[in-house]
Design a protein around this motif. Sequence first.
Motif, PDB file in Angstrom:
ATOM      1  N   ALA A 199       0.371  -1.400  -0.117  1.00 38.95           N
ATOM      2  CA  ALA A 199      -0.437  -0.195   0.117  1.00 38.95           C
ATOM      3  C   ALA A 199       0.731   0.962   0.261  1.00 38.95           C
ATOM      4  N   SER A 200       0.757   2.127  -0.861  1.00 38.66           N
ATOM      5  CA  SER A 200       0.719   2.829  -1.244  1.00 38.66           C
ATOM      6  C   SER A 200       0.752   4.627  -1.103  1.00 38.66           C
ATOM      7  N   VAL A 201       1.371   5.322   0.148  1.00 38.95           N
ATOM      8  CA  VAL A 201       0.300   6.686   0.218  1.00 38.95           C
ATOM      9  C   VAL A 201       1.308   7.922  -0.492  1.00 38.95           C
ATOM     10  N   PHE A 202       1.160   8.807  -1.140  1.00 39.51           N
ATOM     11  CA  PHE A 202       1.793   9.600  -1.623  1.00 39.51           C
ATOM     12  C   PHE A 202       0.895  11.019  -2.405  1.00 39.51           C
ATOM     13  N   TRP A 203       2.070  12.626  -2.366  1.00 36.71           N
ATOM     14  CA  TRP A 203       1.790  13.669  -2.578  1.00 36.71           C
ATOM     15  C   TRP A 203       2.181  13.518  -3.997  1.00 36.71           C
ATOM     16  N   HIS A 204       0.603  13.996  -4.812  1.00 35.60           N
ATOM     17  CA  HIS A 204       0.992  13.897  -6.346  1.00 35.60           C
ATOM     18  C   HIS A 204       0.088  14.922  -6.551  1.00 35.60           C
ATOM     19  N   LEU A 205       0.859  15.968  -8.198  1.00 41.90           N
ATOM     20  CA  LEU A 205      -0.355  16.607  -8.680  1.00 41.90           C
ATOM     21  C   LEU A 205      -0.691  17.287  -7.895  1.00 41.90           C
ATOM     22  N   ASP A 206      -0.174  17.899  -6.550  1.00 38.59           N
ATOM     23  CA  ASP A 206      -0.314  19.178  -5.589  1.00 38.59           C
ATOM     24  C   ASP A 206      -2.127  17.814  -5.285  1.00 38.59           C
ATOM     25  N   GLN A 207      -1.671  16.786  -4.721  1.00 36.66           N
ATOM     26  CA  GLN A 207      -3.150  16.004  -3.990  1.00 36.66           C
ATOM     27  C   GLN A 207      -2.707  14.743  -3.671  1.00 36.66           C
ATOM     28  N   GLN A 208      -3.453  14.043  -2.673  1.00 43.69           N
ATOM     29  CA  GLN A 208      -2.902  13.582  -1.666  1.00 43.69           C
ATOM     30  C   GLN A 208      -3.665  12.215  -2.768  1.00 43.69           C
ATOM     31  N   GLY A 209      -2.958  10.552  -2.714  1.00 42.16           N
ATOM     32  CA  GLY A 209      -3.590   9.816  -3.142  1.00 42.16           C
ATOM     33  C   GLY A 209      -2.863   8.754  -2.630  1.00 42.16           C
ATOM     34  N   ASN A 210      -3.463   7.562  -2.882  1.00 43.97           N
ATOM     35  CA  ASN A 210      -2.590   6.408  -2.464  1.00 43.97           C
ATOM     36  C   ASN A 210      -2.775   5.152  -3.867  1.00 43.97           C
ATOM     37  N   GLY A 211      -1.986   4.094  -3.463  1.00 37.56           N
ATOM     38  CA  GLY A 211      -2.801   3.047  -4.492  1.00 37.56           C
ATOM     39  C   GLY A 211      -2.185   1.753  -3.924  1.00 37.56           C
ATOM     40  N   GLU A 212      -1.451   0.512  -5.341  1.00 35.92           N
ATOM     41  CA  GLU A 212      -0.816  -0.487  -5.228  1.00 35.92           C
ATOM     42  C   GLU A 212       0.381  -0.252  -5.360  1.00 35.92           C
ATOM     43  N   GLU A 213       1.380  -0.470  -4.819  1.00 33.72           N
ATOM     44  CA  GLU A 213       2.671  -0.751  -5.524  1.00 33.72           C
ATOM     45  C   GLU A 213       3.657  -2.089  -5.293  1.00 33.72           C
ATOM     46  N   TRP A 214       4.380  -2.666  -6.206  1.00 34.11           N
ATOM     47  CA  TRP A 214       5.540  -3.338  -6.464  1.00 34.11           C
ATOM     48  C   TRP A 214       6.447  -2.319  -6.105  1.00 34.11           C
ATOM     49  N   GLN A 215       7.513  -2.697  -4.908  1.00 34.83           N
ATOM     50  CA  GLN A 215       9.087  -2.125  -4.231  1.00 34.83           C
ATOM     51  C   GLN A 215       9.883  -2.941  -5.173  1.00 34.83           C
ATOM     52  N   VAL A 216      10.791  -2.178  -5.868  1.00 35.24           N
ATOM     53  CA  VAL A 216      11.684  -2.980  -6.297  1.00 35.24           C
ATOM     54  C   VAL A 216      13.608  -3.044  -5.500  1.00 35.24           C
ATOM     55  N   LEU A 217      14.054  -3.656  -5.140  1.00 35.51           N
ATOM     56  CA  LEU A 217      15.092  -3.219  -4.277  1.00 35.51           C
ATOM     57  C   LEU A 217      15.772  -3.704  -5.039  1.00 35.51           C
ATOM     58  N   LEU A 218      17.349  -3.218  -5.606  1.00 34.66           N
ATOM     59  CA  LEU A 218      18.823  -3.843  -6.060  1.00 34.66           C
ATOM     60  C   LEU A 218      19.413  -3.481  -4.943  1.00 34.66           C
ATOM     61  N   ILE A 219      20.499  -4.263  -4.790  1.00 34.00           N
ATOM     62  CA  ILE A 219      22.653  -4.427  -4.832  1.00 34.00           C
ATOM     63  C   ILE A 219      23.272  -4.069  -5.339  1.00 34.00           C
ATOM     64  N   THR A 220      23.814  -2.990  -4.836  1.00 36.30           N
ATOM     65  CA  THR A 220      24.862  -2.769  -5.835  1.00 36.30           C
ATOM     66  C   THR A 220      25.791  -1.977  -4.993  1.00 36.30           C
ATOM     67  N   THR A 221      27.396  -1.706  -5.566  1.00 40.25           N
ATOM     68  CA  THR A 221      27.977  -0.785  -4.432  1.00 40.25           C
ATOM     69  C   THR A 221      27.519   1.151  -5.406  1.00 40.25           C
ATOM     70  N   ALA A 222      28.678   2.075  -4.592  1.00 43.92           N
ATOM     71  CA  ALA A 222      28.824   3.134  -4.465  1.00 43.92           C
ATOM     72  C   ALA A 222      28.711   3.456  -5.595  1.00 43.92           C
ATOM     73  N   SER A 223      29.938   2.526  -6.481  1.00 45.45           N
ATOM     74  CA  SER A 223      30.151   2.990  -7.852  1.00 45.45           C
ATOM     75  C   SER A 223      29.206   3.469  -8.713  1.00 45.45           C
ATOM     76  N   ARG A 224      28.438   2.161  -8.379  1.00 45.98           N
ATOM     77  CA  ARG A 224      27.596   2.394  -9.969  1.00 45.98           C
ATOM     78  C   ARG A 224      26.505   2.350  -9.405  1.00 45.98           C
ATOM     79  N   TYR A 225      26.120   3.608  -8.580  1.00 45.41           N
ATOM     80  CA  TYR A 225      24.756   3.996  -8.199  1.00 45.41           C
ATOM     81  C   TYR A 225      24.464   4.839  -9.040  1.00 45.41           C
ATOM     82  N   ALA A 226      25.283   6.135  -9.344  1.00 42.27           N
ATOM     83  CA  ALA A 226      24.999   6.924 -10.409  1.00 42.27           C
ATOM     84  C   ALA A 226      24.654   6.478 -12.022  1.00 42.27           C
ATOM     85  N   GLU A 227      25.040   4.759 -12.289  1.00 44.14           N
ATOM     86  CA  GLU A 227      24.709   3.779 -13.757  1.00 44.14           C
ATOM     87  C   GLU A 227      23.183   3.386 -13.735  1.00 44.14           C
ATOM     88  N   LEU A 228      23.057   3.165 -12.311  1.00 42.69           N
ATOM     89  CA  LEU A 228      22.108   2.359 -12.096  1.00 42.69           C
ATOM     90  C   LEU A 228      20.861   3.621 -11.877  1.00 42.69           C
TER      91      LEU A 228
END
Length: 110
Positions: free
Chosen positions: A43-72
Motif C-alpha cells: 500500500a502506498s500513500v503519496f503527495w502527487h499533482l497537488d493532492q494526496q493519493g494512494n494505491g498499490e505498488e510493487w517495491q523493487v530493491l536492488l543491491i549494488t556498489t556505491a560506485s555503480r549507483y549513478a549508472e543504476l
Amino acid sequence: MCQVSDYVQVSTATDSREAGIRLAQSAVAGRLAASAQVVGPVASVFWHLDQQGNGEEWQVLLITTASRYAELEQHLIAEHTWTNPQVTATAIVDGSNDYLAWLRRTVEVE
C-alpha cells in the motif's frame, strides 16, 4: 578488505509486478545490480499533482556498489514507466564478507 559503506540498497516502486520485474531483470543483466527483489503489492500513500493519493505498488530493491549507483539510477529513470520515479539509495551498514565480495565481483566493470 572492502568498506561496508561501499555498498547500497537501491529502491524504486512500480505500478505492476511485471514492470518491477522488467526493471530488475534489465539492471541485473546490465551488471548494474548484483541482485534484485520485487516485493508486493504494498500500500502506498503519496503527495502527487497537488493532492494526496494512494494505491498499490510493487517495491523493487536492488543491491549494488556505491560506485555503480549513478549508472543504476540513470538506467532506472530511463527504463521506468513513470516520468519522475522514486529512486533512492540506502547505505548497507553491515554484511557477510563472502556476500559483499560476490556483490563487488558481480557489478565490477572490466
